[in-house]
Design an enzyme around this catalytic site. Structure first.
Site, PDB file in Angstrom:
ATOM      1  N   GLU A 491      10.624 -28.521 -26.754  1.00  0.00           N
ATOM      2  CA  GLU A 491      10.843 -27.313 -28.222  1.00  0.00           C
ATOM      3  C   GLU A 491      12.066 -26.234 -27.385  1.00  0.00           C
ATOM      4  O   GLU A 491      13.035 -26.777 -27.817  1.00  0.00           O
ATOM      5  CB  GLU A 491      10.100 -27.109 -28.910  1.00  0.00           C
ATOM      6  CG  GLU A 491      10.455 -25.246 -29.866  1.00  0.00           C
ATOM      7  CD  GLU A 491       8.418 -25.661 -31.293  1.00  0.00           C
ATOM      8  OE1 GLU A 491       9.215 -24.593 -32.009  1.00  0.00           O
ATOM      9  OE2 GLU A 491       7.740 -26.328 -30.797  1.00  0.00           O
ATOM     10  N   GLU A 749       0.508 -19.126 -27.693  1.00  0.00           N
ATOM     11  CA  GLU A 749       1.171 -19.708 -29.094  1.00  0.00           C
ATOM     12  C   GLU A 749      -0.084 -19.616 -30.404  1.00  0.00           C
ATOM     13  O   GLU A 749       0.305 -18.753 -31.286  1.00  0.00           O
ATOM     14  CB  GLU A 749       1.912 -20.925 -29.170  1.00  0.00           C
ATOM     15  CG  GLU A 749       2.738 -21.323 -30.245  1.00  0.00           C
ATOM     16  CD  GLU A 749       3.016 -22.534 -30.411  1.00  0.00           C
ATOM     17  OE1 GLU A 749       3.899 -22.713 -31.373  1.00  0.00           O
ATOM     18  OE2 GLU A 749       2.536 -23.955 -30.061  1.00  0.00           O
TER      19      GLU A 749
END
Length: 899
Positions: A491, A749
């Protein structure tokens, strides 16, 4: 008579010394920390926006600057004898981002400058130590060619060019850029310490070049300029979207300027005379990793005596307008910022594999020193955590291989450090060795944008100390040319929503002004034809926009303005921001309901907030910020328009979402927190409803990315500090303390990246290094350290610690644009002591949490009798006193509030 005359002369001399003392060197008034464009001695600043800043230390209290004088010359030795500019005395209190007002400057030229100031006590400082800067290339044409590997589709290569000099230059500057990433060498030595230069931009709109001082590396006779080139973000993999988003094969372009003692100059440019070879990189990818075959690196390849075998002519690419996209890098480069030792784990569950622990989830590479055979494939894999059996956990990396291979060229001891990749990891697994003793040394190299550390947070609480560490390490790992996310998996994008919520915390911990200003240019470059800001920037995957994400185009400039007092961030993006505001106002329509994008309160815990509530709240909040920013730059008509829009949207918000029973929207914690924090509802009743929503979750949070930064501030604003502290200090799931209790060394996260049953969270999206939930750091600085800006750039400061949670001590230090703001407090035997330092040329409103102003003292004196203090008032939060610069120690009786 002679004695009387001598006495008269001595008396006259003493009197004269007394008269001129304010204009002489003053050790009690010192100017320090000179910066140009908020950088230390930068090598390429545009002449069109040259800004000077400095700080001052002084004895005494309530010291302010009343005037300044700057002088500038081509070198420090000429500042007195031949200044290129002398401002003369300027009556002004400004000392942050003071614009240059002298004659036109030369391009690609060196300058020195220094400053002295006058204060409100009539003192004049000595001249500061000189600082330096160099101007960018400006109007000097970029004549260097864009060169690439001989094979048109090669994704890496090495290059060299030899040249002869009749004499040693007195000055040498290397200007270099790439479509890809490069590493430069001059006569076998690295020209710089940068990593992954030139950084990530939208290469179709803007290409950065770097400037390096290489004077010490050149010499008379034969010299060699050489380079390594990799695909980087230009041609390599971007997130999970694959490679070649900007181009197929990387290109290099460089100019070496050589200035000689006789006043003449010459240039060495990339052109068709350069030579290239494939080099050692079989793979050099940011996401996948690097395969380095040392046998592919020709002997002495970057030295004058390199054999000619294996080299061929470079491919010269068409310019295609690239020269017009070049501009000097204006933010801090990516560099190795720290090193970390490792330890070999006692438990090694995988035969043939060795796992090492760095003790910290970090971002970067390793330096491996090893005894190996030629051609031996030594593999390094990276992971953030371990599986329950002690093996390396890599399932959360998705398609990212995050693996490096090193193949030695010869037998024996050698060193390998990856060149064109980076990883997010705490653990390193090495395979392909004969024995553990083959590894003679392994060191973690922490890589990130080299931002100056500005904030420290102190508290007598182990969990909060670790939480602060986790927050800072999360930023260090994710600030790599742009503010990224999830540095381990496929990512690493510049998500706007994440930096929207985290920018205030980041700007306490580090100097983010130039770094985030650069990213804001990326965001404006990515603005869509319909004037929306996308969800990520740069945006080669064409990711859509959305509430809380696109709004970073408004909130981040405002954060930077408040943190640094620099109006450039407003002026640079103002027209872009206006267009965005018009777009989202049109989306909301006359009813003011903005439904925008797919993300919502991302990763909330089964506590959804209506998308239109989120969008409408952010529209109203954006309008508030635009009101303030428009006013700051003199756009008064716009300020009036946005102020009216705020009032209209507040009314519509209440009409749409505030119910008769006092509840709001879907009764979500995020809905209440944002409505209170963004000033859309009265905090008292909504705060009580928020407290009930938290109580319904057994005094635990349920907010996602958008709601979390507003949660504790909303509770504090509505007189629920006790509950704010309870949420902060919780140790069980879900909470910040739960992460710490489970061994986190960076922010996760998800609240459940590691579940209470010990299993991992959703493998499709589960990073253990993601700063969004670290946004709580802003509340910690403002309420535990008690430091907050009351005016842009901390020209005026609020110092108001809100003591709670059973904490007995706390404090912090912020290196503000004006100097160090320091707080330290402790409670002992019913007495609160608050130690405060305020920098020169600022004021602070100090709030001492005491119910009786008459019993608050400073230095043993009543507040109305102390030097440097102004008005004293009292309200429900405590005793307020306005102070000027200096150090103050307040004491007051203190009784902890009832739980």
């Amino acid at each position: 008579m002679r004695i009387s005359f001598l006495l008269l002369v001595m008396a006259t001399a003493i009197a004269l010394v007394g008269c001129v003392r304010p204009a002489s060197t003053q050790g009690d008034l010192t100017v320090t920390s000179l910066r140009t464009n908020d950088l230390d001695n930068p090598l390429a600043v545009p002449t069109s926006r040259l800004l000077f800043s400095w700080k001052t230390t002084a004895t005494g209290r309530a010291v302010t600057q009343t005037g300044w004088q700057i002088r500038m010359a081509r070198d420090a030795g000429a500042l007195v004898s031949a200044p290129a500019w002398d401002s003369g005395w300027v009556t002004s209190s400004e000392q942050v981002m003071v614009p240059y007002a002298g004659p036109s400057l030369d391009d690609a030229a060196s300058y020195a400058w220094q400053v002295r100031i006058r204060d409100n006590k009539g003192r004049i400082s000595a001249w500061s130590q000189p600082a330096s800067f160099e101007t960018d290339l400006g109007s000097i044409r970029w004549q260097a060619s864009w060169i690439g590997a001989a094979a048109p589709k090669a994704d890496s290569a090495i290059f060299r060019r030899g040249f002869d000099l009749p004499a040693r230059p007195v000055r040498a500057r290397l200007y270099v850029t790439a479509l890809g990433v490069y590493r430069m060498f001059l006569n076998g030595e690295r020209t710089d310490a940068d990593y992954l230069a030139p950084g990530w931009t939208d290469y179709n709109k803007r290409i950065q070049y770097q400037t390096y001082d290489v004077t010490s590396l050149v010499h008379e006779g034969r010299n060699v300029l050489a380079a390594m080139l990799g695909p980087g973000w230009y041609a390599g993999n971007i997130a999970s979207f694959g490679p070649h988003k900007y181009g197929v094969s990387p290109l290099l372009s460089a100019r070496l300027r050589l200035d000689f003692a006789d006043g003449k100059s010459s240039w060495v440019d990339t052109d068709g005379t350069w030579l290239t070879a494939p080099g050692p990189f079989r793979q050099a990818d940011i996401i996948m990793g690097e395969t380095y075959d040392a046998a592919g690196l020709p002997a002495h390849w970057n030295l004058a005596d390199a054999p000619s075998d294996g080299w061929q002519a470079v491919r010269v690419a068409n310019r295609e307008g690239r020269d017009d996209l070049l501009h000097a890098q204006s933010d801090e480069p990516v560099r190795v910022t720290a090193e970390r030792a490792v330890k070999l784990l006692a438990r090694q569950p995988t035969p043939g594999a060795l796992i090492y622990d760095l003790g910290q989830n970090m971002v970067g590479v390793v330096r491996l020193q090893v005894n190996a055979r030629a051609g031996q494939d030594i593999r390094l894999r990276y992971g953030e955590v371990l599986n329950p059996d002690g093996s390396l956990y890599t399932a959360n990396l998705r398609t990212a291989r995050a693996t490096d291979h090193y193949l030695p060229a010869v037998d024996g001891y050698q060193t390998y450090t990856p060149t064109f990749t980076y990883h997010g990891f705490r653990y390193v697994e090495i395979t392909g060795l004969t024995a553990a003793t083959d590894v003679t040394s392994l060191t973690g190299l922490v890589v990130g944008s080299d931002l100056r550390r500005t904030g420290t947070f102190e508290v007598g609480h182990a969990m909060l100390t670790q939480l602060q560490s986790n927050i800072t390490w999360g930023a260090r790992g994710n600030f790599v040319s742009i503010p990224t996310d999830t540095p381990a998996r496929d990512e690493r994008l510049g998500w706007a929503g994440d930096i929207n919520v985290f920018a205030p915390t980041a700007s306490f911990n580090q100097d983010t002004l130039n770094f985030l200003s650069k990213w804001l240019r990326d965001l404006r470059d990515a603005q869509t034809p319909d004037d929306n800001y996308p969800g990520v920037a740069p945006n080669p995957p064409n990711i859509e926009s959305g509430s809380g994400w696109s709004d970073a185009g408004i909130t981040v400039p405002y954060t930077l303005w408040m943190a640094y007092g620099d109006k450039r961030v407003i002026n640079d993006g103002y027209e872009s921001m206006k267009r965005f505001m018009a777009r989202i106002e049109a989306m909301a329509g006359p009813e003011g309901r903005r439904v925008h994008g797919p993300w919502g309160d991302w990763l909330h815990l089964d506590d959804p907030t209506p998308p239109d509530l989120l969008g409408t709240a952010y529209l109203a909040y954006d309008a508030q910020l635009m009101t303030r920013m428009a006013s700051a730059i003199g756009r008064n008509d716009d300020a009036a328009y946005y102020a009216a829009l705020v009032n209209r949207l507040r009314g519509l918000f209440k009409q749409h979402y505030l119910h008769d029973d006092g509840t709001l929207g879907s009764n979500s914690q995020t809905g209440y927190a944002m409505a209170i924090g963004m000033g859309l509802v009265e905090p008292s009743a909504a705060g009580d409803a928020l407290a009930r929503a938290v109580a319904a979750r057994h005094d635990h949070l349920s907010t996602g990315f958008l709601g979390t930064p507003w949660l504790l501030p909303a509770l504090s604003a509505s007189s629920h500090d006790d509950l704010a502290y309870r949420l902060l200090l919780n140790r069980d799931y879900p909470s910040w303390g739960y992460e710490v209790a489970n061994g986190a060394t960076t922010m996760w996260e998800r609240w459940n990246s590691l579940k209470p049953d010990g299993t991992f969270g959703d493998v499709s999206m589960n990073s253990f290094n993601h700063y969004a939930y670290g946004a709580v750091g802003d509340w910690m600085y403002r309420n535990i350290a008690g430091i907050a800006p009351a005016a842009p750039g901390y020209r005026s400061i609020t110092i108001a610690p809100r003591i709670g949670g059973g904490l007995a001590s706390g404090g912090g230090k912020l290196d503000s644009p004006y100097g160090d703001i320091v707080t330290s407090w402790h409670v002992d035997a019913g007495i609160l002591e608050l130690d405060v330092t305020v920098p020169v040329n600022t004021t602070a409103n100090v709030v001492i949490p005491s119910s009786d102003a008459s019993k608050v003292t400073e230095g043993g004196k009543a507040l109305d009798a102390i030097d440097g203090a102004g008005a004293v008032t009292h309200d429900g939060h405590g005793t307020h006193v306005t102070i000027g610069s200096g150090r103050y120690v307040f004491r007051a009786p203190y009784t902890a509030p009832a739980p």
